[in-house]
Design a protein around this motif. Sequence first.
Motif, mmCIF file in Angstrom:
data_model
loop_
_atom_site.group_PDB
_atom_site.id
_atom_site.type_symbol
_atom_site.label_atom_id
_atom_site.label_comp_id
_atom_site.label_asym_id
_atom_site.label_seq_id
_atom_site.Cartn_x
_atom_site.Cartn_y
_atom_site.Cartn_z
ATOM 1 N N ARG A 103 -32.217 -19.392 8.103
ATOM 2 C CA ARG A 103 -32.560 -19.619 9.524
ATOM 3 C C ARG A 103 -31.794 -18.661 10.431
ATOM 4 N N ALA A 104 -30.532 -18.418 10.075
ATOM 5 C CA ALA A 104 -29.721 -17.500 10.890
ATOM 6 C C ALA A 104 -30.297 -16.086 10.856
ATOM 7 N N TYR A 105 -30.721 -15.664 9.676
ATOM 8 C CA TYR A 105 -31.298 -14.319 9.539
ATOM 9 C C TYR A 105 -32.591 -14.202 10.350
ATOM 10 N N GLN A 106 -33.475 -15.198 10.212
ATOM 11 C CA GLN A 106 -34.726 -15.202 10.978
ATOM 12 C C GLN A 106 -34.436 -15.211 12.473
ATOM 13 N N SER A 107 -33.463 -16.010 12.848
ATOM 14 C CA SER A 107 -33.103 -16.147 14.250
ATOM 15 C C SER A 107 -32.559 -14.837 14.811
ATOM 16 N N TRP A 108 -31.740 -14.130 14.016
ATOM 17 C CA TRP A 108 -31.208 -12.836 14.427
ATOM 18 C C TRP A 108 -32.350 -11.857 14.678
ATOM 19 N N ARG A 148 -30.659 -5.899 8.120
ATOM 20 C CA ARG A 148 -30.196 -5.844 6.726
ATOM 21 C C ARG A 148 -28.711 -5.490 6.666
ATOM 22 N N LYS A 149 -28.293 -4.596 7.551
ATOM 23 C CA LYS A 149 -26.864 -4.257 7.623
ATOM 24 C C LYS A 149 -26.056 -5.466 8.105
ATOM 25 N N TYR A 150 -26.625 -6.185 9.045
ATOM 26 C CA TYR A 150 -25.971 -7.392 9.556
ATOM 27 C C TYR A 150 -25.751 -8.389 8.427
ATOM 28 N N SER A 169 -28.470 -8.890 -0.487
ATOM 29 C CA SER A 169 -29.825 -8.647 0.035
ATOM 30 C C SER A 169 -30.180 -9.722 1.048
ATOM 31 N N ALA A 170 -31.103 -9.384 1.940
ATOM 32 C CA ALA A 170 -31.532 -10.333 2.972
ATOM 33 C C ALA A 170 -32.429 -11.407 2.356
#
Length: 440
Positions: free
Chosen positions: A384-389, A411-413, A421-422
């Motif tokens: 969720r955090a990745y999607q949100s970012w 991806r770097k984040y 990997s993301a």
Amino acid sequence: MTMVQEATLPLILKGEDVLAKAKTGTGKTIAFLLPTIETILASKNAQTYHENPIRALVICPTRELAMQAAVEAQTLMKFHNELGAQTAIGGNSSVMEAKKIKLQPCQILVGTPGRLLDHIQNARGFADQLKSVKILILDEADTLLDMGFRQNLTEILKALPKKRQTLLFSATIPKEVHSISQLALKPDHKFVDTVGQDTETHAMVNQKYAVVPQESQFAVLYSILKEHIAVEPKYKVLVFCTTANITAYMAALYQKLGFNIREIHSRKTQTYRTRVSDEFRNCKGGLIMFTSDVSARGIDYPDVTLVVQIGVPAAREQYIHRLGRTGRAGKEGQGVLILLPWEEPFLRKLKDISIGRMETPKVLDLSKKLRSVISDIDQTIGTRAYQSWLGYYTTAKSLSIDKHTVVEYSRKYWASLGFSSAPAIPRLTIKKMGLAGILD
């Protein structure tokens, strides 16, 4: 008295409609509550209060602000047992809430626009209770309108008596506030501007910014917090993140890394948010709270020693309001803004504010630590955090970056948080974010 209290109290006690321009953290809640309570006490004797109780309606943009104002009202009415203040906010049972408002003393009702309108339309007898309102207060009017509540406010105004006193408090007076003031206030209302004369809250805060590489962002925050804890035994820190889901994930990471952490954001229940907010407000130090913008404006947390903002704020105003959680009531505070190199253009929006570049703290290699703790965190929180970012930065109005670049940065984040990997994102979500053909 503070400047806004000195300027508005006499006018409100005279029964004037008032449009007050006043910054958050300057004592405006007491400025409108004290004369409101005095007016209620002078209007009728206590025996008639329960016939049709609501005398004053206070409308706030968020649940936290509404609850804070209600607690302040209850404190001020401590020695008037016949008076009471209730809330009408989301996040709890509307049926039980309406029943409580009807059966318990409720001379002052503090609510959010959505829940108030819901009660007007669906709670039996609630609209009749509002017929006794003598004073209407719109708190943080610019935020109310920024959040899209104009239509709700218009409908609420229709349910209130036309013969009433109206008070409108706002940090800024854009055209939207002028528009709603024409609708809500009498033509001969008094305008009070304490912003031009008052010291800006952020002027009391020592402000620094750091521009750091993507792979170092997490480690820089870690070092800043460690250094602050080392020099400030009674540390009380707010860390603002860009979204609720990122807040949740960062809080989970730092909790696992051994910090004393709390979190508050819109993904939490109202009961939880109230408990954590009260805990942070009352603690004497030794606590860090990760937060989304639910804490950005108006919330009074005494003695905050440091405000950290990680990631570009949505707007200049957001930066200032977040910073205003420290340096309150004449006390000094500290603020740090952590940006990535491609977020640096945001600093142009702060060119008239005294903010200096900080020396980047010594950065530790946290890769092993991160790898050891991320396996203990629910991976759905991370996804969720990745999607949100991605969602935040693909729509960030304060930046001009294309979606291909955002995906590359994302991806770097994620790698900076210890992942190889993301996480996979559902195709429908990718499509909704406008990243079809870029992310998949």
